[in-house]
Design a protein around this motif. Structure first.
Motif, mmCIF file in Angstrom:
data_model
loop_
_atom_site.group_PDB
_atom_site.id
_atom_site.type_symbol
_atom_site.label_atom_id
_atom_site.label_comp_id
_atom_site.label_asym_id
_atom_site.label_seq_id
_atom_site.Cartn_x
_atom_site.Cartn_y
_atom_site.Cartn_z
ATOM 1 N N ASP A 202 0.843 -1.209 0.000
ATOM 2 C CA ASP A 202 0.000 0.000 0.000
ATOM 3 C C ASP A 202 0.870 1.246 0.000
ATOM 4 O O ASP A 202 0.624 2.207 -0.750
ATOM 5 C CB ASP A 202 -0.919 0.017 1.224
ATOM 6 N N ARG A 203 1.900 1.249 0.844
ATOM 7 C CA ARG A 203 2.792 2.412 0.958
ATOM 8 C C ARG A 203 3.586 2.640 -0.330
ATOM 9 O O ARG A 203 4.007 3.766 -0.603
ATOM 10 C CB ARG A 203 3.754 2.213 2.134
ATOM 11 N N LEU A 204 3.795 1.568 -1.093
ATOM 12 C CA LEU A 204 4.537 1.661 -2.356
ATOM 13 C C LEU A 204 3.624 1.952 -3.541
ATOM 14 O O LEU A 204 4.085 2.004 -4.687
ATOM 15 C CB LEU A 204 5.311 0.359 -2.603
ATOM 16 N N GLY A 205 2.328 2.138 -3.287
ATOM 17 C CA GLY A 205 1.398 2.456 -4.357
ATOM 18 C C GLY A 205 0.831 1.247 -5.072
ATOM 19 O O GLY A 205 0.389 1.341 -6.214
ATOM 20 N N ARG A 206 0.842 0.105 -4.410
ATOM 21 C CA ARG A 206 0.288 -1.144 -4.935
ATOM 22 C C ARG A 206 0.857 -1.505 -6.321
ATOM 23 O O ARG A 206 0.119 -1.646 -7.316
ATOM 24 C CB ARG A 206 -1.244 -1.086 -5.002
ATOM 25 N N PRO A 207 2.172 -1.738 -6.410
ATOM 26 C CA PRO A 207 2.767 -2.123 -7.701
ATOM 27 C C PRO A 207 2.237 -3.454 -8.219
ATOM 28 O O PRO A 207 2.221 -3.693 -9.433
ATOM 29 C CB PRO A 207 4.262 -2.220 -7.382
ATOM 30 N N ASP A 208 1.799 -4.333 -7.316
ATOM 31 C CA ASP A 208 1.286 -5.642 -7.734
ATOM 32 C C ASP A 208 0.054 -5.522 -8.631
ATOM 33 O O ASP A 208 -0.198 -6.396 -9.467
ATOM 34 C CB ASP A 208 0.969 -6.511 -6.513
ATOM 35 N N GLU A 209 -0.720 -4.438 -8.466
ATOM 36 C CA GLU A 209 -1.935 -4.269 -9.265
ATOM 37 C C GLU A 209 -1.621 -3.883 -10.716
ATOM 38 O O GLU A 209 -2.514 -3.915 -11.566
ATOM 39 C CB GLU A 209 -2.834 -3.221 -8.614
ATOM 40 N N LYS A 210 -0.365 -3.550 -10.981
ATOM 41 C CA LYS A 210 0.048 -3.208 -12.347
ATOM 42 C C LYS A 210 0.601 -4.418 -13.091
ATOM 43 O O LYS A 210 1.011 -4.299 -14.255
ATOM 44 C CB LYS A 210 1.109 -2.108 -12.301
ATOM 45 N N LEU A 211 0.615 -5.582 -12.433
ATOM 46 C CA LEU A 211 1.230 -6.774 -13.000
ATOM 47 C C LEU A 211 0.231 -7.911 -13.135
ATOM 48 O O LEU A 211 -0.698 -8.024 -12.334
ATOM 49 C CB LEU A 211 2.377 -7.237 -12.080
ATOM 50 N N LYS A 212 0.432 -8.745 -14.143
ATOM 51 C CA LYS A 212 -0.318 -9.990 -14.271
ATOM 52 C C LYS A 212 0.509 -11.074 -13.586
ATOM 53 O O LYS A 212 1.585 -11.429 -14.062
ATOM 54 C CB LYS A 212 -0.543 -10.329 -15.746
ATOM 55 N N ILE A 213 -0.002 -11.565 -12.471
ATOM 56 C CA ILE A 213 0.813 -12.403 -11.587
ATOM 57 C C ILE A 213 0.492 -13.887 -11.736
ATOM 58 O O ILE A 213 -0.671 -14.291 -11.692
ATOM 59 C CB ILE A 213 0.642 -11.960 -10.121
ATOM 60 N N ALA B 254 4.435 -14.001 2.598
ATOM 61 C CA ALA B 254 4.421 -12.589 2.193
ATOM 62 C C ALA B 254 3.963 -12.402 0.754
ATOM 63 O O ALA B 254 3.281 -11.426 0.431
ATOM 64 C CB ALA B 254 5.821 -11.994 2.368
ATOM 65 N N THR B 255 4.311 -13.340 -0.131
ATOM 66 C CA THR B 255 3.927 -13.199 -1.536
ATOM 67 C C THR B 255 2.413 -13.232 -1.714
ATOM 68 O O THR B 255 1.897 -12.745 -2.728
ATOM 69 C CB THR B 255 4.563 -14.309 -2.387
ATOM 70 N N ASN B 256 1.690 -13.788 -0.741
ATOM 71 C CA ASN B 256 0.234 -13.897 -0.860
ATOM 72 C C ASN B 256 -0.482 -12.589 -0.514
ATOM 73 O O ASN B 256 -1.712 -12.536 -0.497
ATOM 74 C CB ASN B 256 -0.289 -15.021 0.034
ATOM 75 N N ALA B 257 0.298 -11.534 -0.271
ATOM 76 C CA ALA B 257 -0.295 -10.217 -0.023
ATOM 77 C C ALA B 257 -0.721 -9.529 -1.313
ATOM 78 O O ALA B 257 -1.396 -8.492 -1.271
ATOM 79 C CB ALA B 257 0.698 -9.326 0.727
ATOM 80 N N VAL B 258 -0.354 -10.095 -2.462
ATOM 81 C CA VAL B 258 -0.750 -9.475 -3.734
ATOM 82 C C VAL B 258 -2.265 -9.518 -3.866
ATOM 83 O O VAL B 258 -2.927 -10.437 -3.389
ATOM 84 C CB VAL B 258 -0.077 -10.159 -4.935
ATOM 85 N N SER B 259 -2.820 -8.504 -4.526
ATOM 86 C CA SER B 259 -4.270 -8.340 -4.523
ATOM 87 C C SER B 259 -4.988 -9.188 -5.570
ATOM 88 O O SER B 259 -6.149 -9.541 -5.389
ATOM 89 C CB SER B 259 -4.628 -6.864 -4.731
ATOM 90 N N ARG B 260 -4.313 -9.530 -6.669
ATOM 91 C CA ARG B 260 -4.995 -10.347 -7.677
ATOM 92 C C ARG B 260 -3.962 -11.138 -8.473
ATOM 93 O O ARG B 260 -2.779 -10.770 -8.530
ATOM 94 C CB ARG B 260 -5.829 -9.486 -8.622
ATOM 95 N N LYS B 261 -4.421 -12.232 -9.091
ATOM 96 C CA LYS B 261 -3.531 -13.124 -9.821
ATOM 97 C C LYS B 261 -4.214 -13.603 -11.096
ATOM 98 O O LYS B 261 -5.439 -13.710 -11.156
ATOM 99 C CB LYS B 261 -3.176 -14.345 -8.964
ATOM 100 N N GLU B 262 -3.403 -13.935 -12.088
ATOM 101 C CA GLU B 262 -3.921 -14.542 -13.308
ATOM 102 C C GLU B 262 -4.183 -16.031 -13.094
ATOM 103 O O GLU B 262 -5.156 -16.586 -13.591
ATOM 104 C CB GLU B 262 -2.922 -14.359 -14.463
ATOM 105 N N VAL B 263 -3.276 -16.682 -12.383
ATOM 106 C CA VAL B 263 -3.377 -18.120 -12.160
ATOM 107 C C VAL B 263 -2.513 -18.507 -10.965
ATOM 108 O O VAL B 263 -1.487 -17.878 -10.699
ATOM 109 C CB VAL B 263 -2.951 -18.906 -13.435
ATOM 110 N N ALA B 264 -2.950 -19.520 -10.231
ATOM 111 C CA ALA B 264 -2.172 -20.077 -9.114
ATOM 112 C C ALA B 264 -1.721 -21.482 -9.501
ATOM 113 O O ALA B 264 -2.523 -22.294 -9.971
ATOM 114 C CB ALA B 264 -3.021 -20.127 -7.845
ATOM 115 N N LEU B 265 -0.437 -21.777 -9.311
ATOM 116 C CA LEU B 265 0.127 -23.090 -9.621
ATOM 117 C C LEU B 265 0.644 -23.725 -8.333
ATOM 118 O O LEU B 265 1.375 -23.074 -7.579
ATOM 119 C CB LEU B 265 1.279 -22.963 -10.618
ATOM 120 N N ILE B 266 0.286 -24.975 -8.104
ATOM 121 C CA ILE B 266 0.787 -25.710 -6.940
ATOM 122 C C ILE B 266 1.524 -26.925 -7.473
ATOM 123 O O ILE B 266 0.943 -27.775 -8.153
ATOM 124 C CB ILE B 266 -0.357 -26.091 -5.985
ATOM 125 N N THR B 267 2.819 -27.008 -7.187
ATOM 126 C CA THR B 267 3.692 -27.958 -7.871
ATOM 127 C C THR B 267 3.711 -29.345 -7.253
ATOM 128 O O THR B 267 3.736 -30.341 -7.964
ATOM 129 C CB THR B 267 5.126 -27.425 -7.906
#
Length: 401
Positions: free
Chosen positions: A27-38, A144-157
């Motif tokens: 949030d303090r960094l301006g939510r860079p994760d929302e600009k990415l397809k994760i 910590a990585t699960n703090a991102v707000s949205r994702k394209e796909v989740a993979l469990i190996t």
């Protein structure tokens, strides 16, 4: 002190679990994760390989891609890649410093890994990436990585008993943590999951990837397989890698990538420290970061194709199962050289050697990695048990070439 050195020193404080601190920092960094397809990747083993395959497919399809993985193998920079190449140290410093500045005043200071995760996301957004391939650090739900707000796909190996003090002692508990990354997005799992794990993820709507996988050919160059009616080639050895690659193929389908680009990407993908062969003089060195019973498969398969006497250089961290490692690896080697791990989390070498004495005829303890390497004179020398020893092993080899 250099910001990277500061962060690495802070790693000694250990991990913090929960997504609140990372969410606040984003949030303090301006939510860079929302600009990415994760593309978010969790699992007990194979995360790094799947990240490498997916990244290579995206890059070959012309998508600018940032990839954040851990731990480092040979360099700190390799954890922060753009289009498959480690970012410049100066660029990483800049984003780490920005994340550290943004974290000032937080009532609960972020851990080193949380700072790195948020800095990586800020870097990828700031450097114009469209996609981000994001590897979980531990578990998934509270990572910590699960703090991102949205994702394209989740993979469990994959799923195996690991980090039981945090994730729980049975498969259902571990599945619950890994499944925590499935948040309003499609999810894919490999076809070689154990039955209990497969049922768990199926109940959540996860799709099985690569159920029609057919192994076509194996050689020292790599292996080819068919998935979804198309043929693919990968360089990495081991049956598990075929399922990892099939998972990446199905992920690429979800992302709408051209099949030809996916095939090119898989054929190019490599990963440092995963059954990595280094020839020096008459000796073949095999460097492998495998560190639990389930991850030793590709190394064991590779060793089975090599003739002659073999020496193992081994260490592990205090939370690993040295007895299981000894049962699997000990019988394959004429000698086992035990060294202290270059980590504050190192297991006592006496405990490791005691385990290997049950399965290997010649077990010796060395004061450090160079001393063990000097004494390892076999046709094949394998170094494994922890990523922490591989950097020193490779440096030793390169100095003597």
């Amino acid at each position: 002190m250099d910001i990277i050195d500061q962060v690495k020193a802070a790693q000694r404080a250990g991990s913090k679990f929960g997504t609140g601190r990372a969410a606040e920092l984003l949030d303090r960094l301006g939510r860079p994760d929302e600009k990415l397809k994760i593309v978010h990747v969790a699992g007990s083993n194979g995360k790094g390989s799947v990240c490498a395959y997916v990244t290579a497919a995206l890059v070959c399809a012309g998508r600018r891609t940032g990839t954040f993985t851990s731990p480092e193998v040979y360099s700190y920079e390799e954890q922060f890649c753009i289009d498959g190449r480690p970012a410049a140290r100066a660029v990483i410093r800049r984003y780490l410093a920005a994340a550290e500045d943004a974290a000032r005043g937080m009532s609960d200071a972020p851990s080193a890994f949380e700072l790195e995760t948020c800095a990586a996301l800020a870097m990828f957004a700031g450097e114009g990436c469209e996609y981000c391939v994001l590897e979980c650090g531990l578990g998934g739900l509270c990572d910590a990585t699960n703090a991102v707000s949205r994702k394209e796909v989740a993979l469990i190996t994959s799923i195996s008993r690991e980090h039981t003090a945090v994730l729980g002692d049975d498969i259902a508990d571990i599945c619950r943590h890994k499944a925590g990354i499935i948040k309003n997005c499609p999810a894919l799992v490999p076809a070689n999951l154990c039955a209990e794990a497969a049922r768990y993820f199926s109940s959540l709507g996860a799709e099985v990837a690569g159920g029609d996988v057919e192994v076509l050919r194996r050689s020292r160059r790599g292996q080819s397989f068919r998935c979804g009616g198309r043929r693919y080639f990968i360089r990495m050895p081991g049956d598990e890698q075929i399922y990892n690659a099939a998972l990446a193929v199905c992920c690429a389908g979800v992302l709408g990538l051209p099949r030809r680009a996916v095939a090119r990407g898989l054929a190019r993908a490599t990963l440092p420290g995963r059954v990595e062969r280094v020839k020096s003089g008459r000796t073949l060195y095999i460097l492998d970061g495998s560190h639990n019973p389930q991850s030793f498969g590709p190394l064991v398969q590779t060793l089975s194709t090599l003739r002659g006497s073999k020496t193992l250089v081994f260490t592990c961290l205090s939370d690993k199962d040295a007895s299981a490692a000894a049962r699997i690896l000990g019988p394959l080697f004429a000698r086992a050289f035990i060294v202290p791990a270059p980590s504050y989390r190192a297991m006592d070498v006496k405990k490791i050697s005691a385990a290997f004495m049950q399965t290997c005829a010649d077990v010796r303890v060395f004061a450090d990695i160079p001393a063990a390497m000097e004494s390892a004179r076999d046709k094949t020398v394998a170094a494994c048990g922890s990523f922490t020893l591989l950097k020193e092993v490779k440096q030793w080899i390169e100095q003597r070439r």
